[in-house]
Design a protein around this motif. Structure first.
Motif, PDB file in Angstrom:
ATOM      1  N   LEU A   1     -14.771  -4.548  -2.497  1.00 58.06           N
ATOM      2  CA  LEU A   1     -13.625  -3.709  -2.182  1.00 58.06           C
ATOM      3  C   LEU A   1     -12.439  -4.590  -1.802  1.00 58.06           C
ATOM      4  O   LEU A   1     -12.582  -5.510  -1.001  1.00 58.06           O
ATOM      5  CB  LEU A   1     -13.982  -2.790  -1.013  1.00 58.06           C
ATOM      6  N   PRO A   2     -11.252  -4.336  -2.377  1.00 62.62           N
ATOM      7  CA  PRO A   2     -10.093  -5.156  -1.998  1.00 62.62           C
ATOM      8  C   PRO A   2      -9.691  -4.916  -0.542  1.00 62.62           C
ATOM      9  O   PRO A   2     -10.021  -3.881   0.033  1.00 62.62           O
ATOM     10  CB  PRO A   2      -8.993  -4.702  -2.962  1.00 62.62           C
ATOM     11  N   PRO A   3      -8.977  -5.872   0.059  1.00 63.88           N
ATOM     12  CA  PRO A   3      -8.524  -5.696   1.441  1.00 63.88           C
ATOM     13  C   PRO A   3      -7.655  -4.451   1.593  1.00 63.88           C
ATOM     14  O   PRO A   3      -6.993  -4.010   0.651  1.00 63.88           O
ATOM     15  CB  PRO A   3      -7.709  -6.965   1.713  1.00 63.88           C
ATOM     16  N   VAL A   4      -7.651  -3.907   2.791  1.00 66.04           N
ATOM     17  CA  VAL A   4      -6.903  -2.685   3.070  1.00 66.04           C
ATOM     18  C   VAL A   4      -5.393  -2.933   3.090  1.00 66.04           C
ATOM     19  O   VAL A   4      -4.596  -2.032   2.896  1.00 66.04           O
ATOM     20  CB  VAL A   4      -7.369  -2.059   4.407  1.00 66.04           C
ATOM     21  N   GLY A   5      -4.982  -4.150   3.339  1.00 64.00           N
ATOM     22  CA  GLY A   5      -3.562  -4.474   3.504  1.00 64.00           C
ATOM     23  C   GLY A   5      -3.322  -4.980   4.909  1.00 64.00           C
ATOM     24  O   GLY A   5      -4.264  -5.205   5.680  1.00 64.00           O
ATOM     25  N   ASN A   6      -2.047  -5.150   5.258  1.00 68.23           N
ATOM     26  CA  ASN A   6      -1.718  -5.704   6.561  1.00 68.23           C
ATOM     27  C   ASN A   6      -0.328  -5.220   6.967  1.00 68.23           C
ATOM     28  O   ASN A   6       0.652  -5.488   6.276  1.00 68.23           O
ATOM     29  CB  ASN A   6      -1.751  -7.239   6.494  1.00 68.23           C
ATOM     30  N   THR A   7      -0.247  -4.505   8.071  1.00 59.21           N
ATOM     31  CA  THR A   7       1.036  -4.006   8.564  1.00 59.21           C
ATOM     32  C   THR A   7       1.488  -4.729   9.827  1.00 59.21           C
ATOM     33  O   THR A   7       2.431  -4.297  10.485  1.00 59.21           O
ATOM     34  CB  THR A   7       0.962  -2.491   8.860  1.00 59.21           C
ATOM     35  N   VAL A   8       0.833  -5.825  10.184  1.00 58.87           N
ATOM     36  CA  VAL A   8       1.135  -6.531  11.436  1.00 58.87           C
ATOM     37  C   VAL A   8       2.521  -7.161  11.366  1.00 58.87           C
ATOM     38  O   VAL A   8       2.856  -7.860  10.417  1.00 58.87           O
ATOM     39  CB  VAL A   8       0.074  -7.607  11.734  1.00 58.87           C
ATOM     40  N   ASP A   9       3.324  -6.923  12.394  1.00 65.58           N
ATOM     41  CA  ASP A   9       4.616  -7.582  12.590  1.00 65.58           C
ATOM     42  C   ASP A   9       4.381  -8.660  13.640  1.00 65.58           C
ATOM     43  O   ASP A   9       4.267  -8.370  14.841  1.00 65.58           O
ATOM     44  CB  ASP A   9       5.648  -6.557  13.066  1.00 65.58           C
ATOM     45  N   MET A  10       4.271  -9.907  13.197  1.00 65.07           N
ATOM     46  CA  MET A  10       3.906 -10.991  14.104  1.00 65.07           C
ATOM     47  C   MET A  10       4.944 -11.222  15.205  1.00 65.07           C
ATOM     48  O   MET A  10       4.587 -11.479  16.352  1.00 65.07           O
ATOM     49  CB  MET A  10       3.691 -12.289  13.319  1.00 65.07           C
ATOM     50  N   ALA A  11       6.223 -11.131  14.862  1.00 61.30           N
ATOM     51  CA  ALA A  11       7.269 -11.395  15.851  1.00 61.30           C
ATOM     52  C   ALA A  11       7.208 -10.394  17.000  1.00 61.30           C
ATOM     53  O   ALA A  11       7.419 -10.735  18.163  1.00 61.30           O
ATOM     54  CB  ALA A  11       8.641 -11.367  15.185  1.00 61.30           C
ATOM     55  N   ALA A  12       6.910  -9.135  16.663  1.00 59.47           N
ATOM     56  CA  ALA A  12       6.858  -8.093  17.691  1.00 59.47           C
ATOM     57  C   ALA A  12       5.451  -7.868  18.227  1.00 59.47           C
ATOM     58  O   ALA A  12       5.265  -7.119  19.181  1.00 59.47           O
ATOM     59  CB  ALA A  12       7.403  -6.785  17.112  1.00 59.47           C
ATOM     60  N   ALA A  13       4.448  -8.490  17.614  1.00 56.15           N
ATOM     61  CA  ALA A  13       3.037  -8.299  17.970  1.00 56.15           C
ATOM     62  C   ALA A  13       2.676  -6.819  17.953  1.00 56.15           C
ATOM     63  O   ALA A  13       2.117  -6.266  18.908  1.00 56.15           O
ATOM     64  CB  ALA A  13       2.714  -8.939  19.312  1.00 56.15           C
ATOM     65  N   THR A  14       3.014  -6.158  16.832  1.00 49.87           N
ATOM     66  CA  THR A  14       2.708  -4.734  16.660  1.00 49.87           C
ATOM     67  C   THR A  14       2.153  -4.511  15.252  1.00 49.87           C
ATOM     68  O   THR A  14       2.149  -5.406  14.417  1.00 49.87           O
ATOM     69  CB  THR A  14       3.960  -3.855  16.836  1.00 49.87           C
ATOM     70  N   TRP A  15       1.728  -3.297  15.004  1.00 48.31           N
ATOM     71  CA  TRP A  15       1.260  -2.891  13.673  1.00 48.31           C
ATOM     72  C   TRP A  15       1.574  -1.414  13.505  1.00 48.31           C
ATOM     73  O   TRP A  15       1.938  -0.736  14.465  1.00 48.31           O
ATOM     74  CB  TRP A  15      -0.247  -3.136  13.533  1.00 48.31           C
ATOM     75  N   THR A  16       1.440  -0.900  12.287  1.00 46.32           N
ATOM     76  CA  THR A  16       1.642   0.529  12.044  1.00 46.32           C
ATOM     77  C   THR A  16       0.384   1.104  11.402  1.00 46.32           C
ATOM     78  O   THR A  16      -0.308   0.428  10.640  1.00 46.32           O
ATOM     79  CB  THR A  16       2.846   0.801  11.119  1.00 46.32           C
ATOM     80  N   ASN A  17       0.106   2.348  11.699  1.00 49.03           N
ATOM     81  CA  ASN A  17      -1.048   3.045  11.131  1.00 49.03           C
ATOM     82  C   ASN A  17      -0.667   3.755   9.831  1.00 49.03           C
ATOM     83  O   ASN A  17      -0.939   4.938   9.653  1.00 49.03           O
ATOM     84  CB  ASN A  17      -1.621   4.037  12.151  1.00 49.03           C
ATOM     85  N   THR A  18      -0.045   3.031   8.926  1.00 45.65           N
ATOM     86  CA  THR A  18       0.358   3.607   7.638  1.00 45.65           C
ATOM     87  C   THR A  18      -0.657   3.305   6.540  1.00 45.65           C
ATOM     88  O   THR A  18      -0.462   3.725   5.402  1.00 45.65           O
ATOM     89  CB  THR A  18       1.741   3.069   7.225  1.00 45.65           C
ATOM     90  N   ILE A  19      -1.718   2.577   6.871  1.00 48.33           N
ATOM     91  CA  ILE A  19      -2.800   2.293   5.936  1.00 48.33           C
ATOM     92  C   ILE A  19      -4.115   2.671   6.621  1.00 48.33           C
ATOM     93  O   ILE A  19      -4.145   2.942   7.815  1.00 48.33           O
ATOM     94  CB  ILE A  19      -2.827   0.807   5.495  1.00 48.33           C
ATOM     95  N   GLY A  20      -5.196   2.686   5.864  1.00 49.31           N
ATOM     96  CA  GLY A  20      -6.486   3.028   6.440  1.00 49.31           C
ATOM     97  C   GLY A  20      -6.655   4.524   6.599  1.00 49.31           C
ATOM     98  O   GLY A  20      -5.948   5.320   5.984  1.00 49.31           O
ATOM     99  N   ALA A  21      -7.611   4.913   7.425  1.00 47.14           N
ATOM    100  CA  ALA A  21      -7.934   6.329   7.627  1.00 47.14           C
ATOM    101  C   ALA A  21      -8.213   6.588   9.103  1.00 47.14           C
ATOM    102  O   ALA A  21      -8.665   5.702   9.822  1.00 47.14           O
ATOM    103  CB  ALA A  21      -9.160   6.711   6.800  1.00 47.14           C
ATOM    104  N   THR A  22      -7.954   7.806   9.541  1.00 48.40           N
ATOM    105  CA  THR A  22      -8.248   8.166  10.928  1.00 48.40           C
ATOM    106  C   THR A  22      -9.720   8.520  11.101  1.00 48.40           C
ATOM    107  O   THR A  22     -10.254   8.416  12.200  1.00 48.40           O
ATOM    108  CB  THR A  22      -7.385   9.354  11.381  1.00 48.40           C
TER     109      THR A  22
END
Length: 197
Positions: free
Chosen positions: A110-131
């Motif tokens: 299975l390919p990777p899910v992706g990456n939404t991490v913003d390194m400068a802000a040390a945050t991420w978004t839940n715009t990928i994956g599943a709940t």
């Protein structure tokens, strides 16, 4: 704890279910009460399966719900271990259900899910994956004469690792490239053991 019906996580408080039996069907994954069906038709994590009905492979009802304040889920895997006739241990990882519309490649991975991490802000978004992830899976490589164990592994989408939070807090600009800054938190269930008759 005495029944071994436990699972652990690397930190997040996701909810994980893992049941094994001989008669789970896809319809069982459509219920809003998977634990009720799981206990009725099988054994929970930490349980034992035996007496394989002729011509049947074990089926597993699996479910995971994200941590309410955490990251979405990348995938739910089942890890199978077994011992061959010579006594050597083997292990195989199956990607069973995942978030998004990804499909396994020609190599079965299975390919990777992706990456939404913003390194400068040390945050991420839940715009990928599943709940939530839920399905029924049947072992395609089952050998009724072979002892085996199965356990579930749930993996979140990438999030900043503690080193990323420290780098932001202390204003570090030149972090050693060998320092891991992103992690994928996970949960592991107790195994379900299969013993031949």
């Amino acid at each position: 704890m005495k029944r071994k019906e436990v699972y652990g996580t690397t930190g997040p408080r996701m909810l994980v279910r893992f049941f094994g039996g001989w008669d789970f069907t896809e319809a069982d994954a459509s219920t809003r009460r998977p634990a009720e069906v799981g206990y009725e038709k099988g054994v929970p994590m930490g349980g034992d399966l035996s007496n394989a009905p002729e011509g049947k492979s074990p089926t597993f009802l699996i479910a995971a719900l994200k941590d309410p304040i955490g990251a979405n889920l990348d995938r739910y895997q089942i890890v199978k271990g077994w011992m061959d006739a010579e006594g050597a241990l083997h292990e195989k990882v199956y990607d069973v259900v995942w978030g998004g519309d990804r499909q396994p490649g020609s190599d079965g991975k299975l390919p990777p899910v992706g990456n939404t991490v913003d390194m400068a802000a040390a945050t991420w978004t839940n715009t990928i994956g599943a709940t939530e992830l839920i399905t029924v899976w049947e072992d395609p490589d089952f050998d009724p004469a072979q002892k085996a164990f199965y356990y579930g592994r749930v993996i979140e989408i990438p999030t900043p690792r503690w080193t990323a939070y420290d780098a932001k807090f202390f204003g570090l600009q030149n972090v050693d490239p060998e320092v891991q800054m992103i992690a994928q938190e996970r949960a592991y269930t107790s195994p379900i053991w299969y013993t031949p008759d």
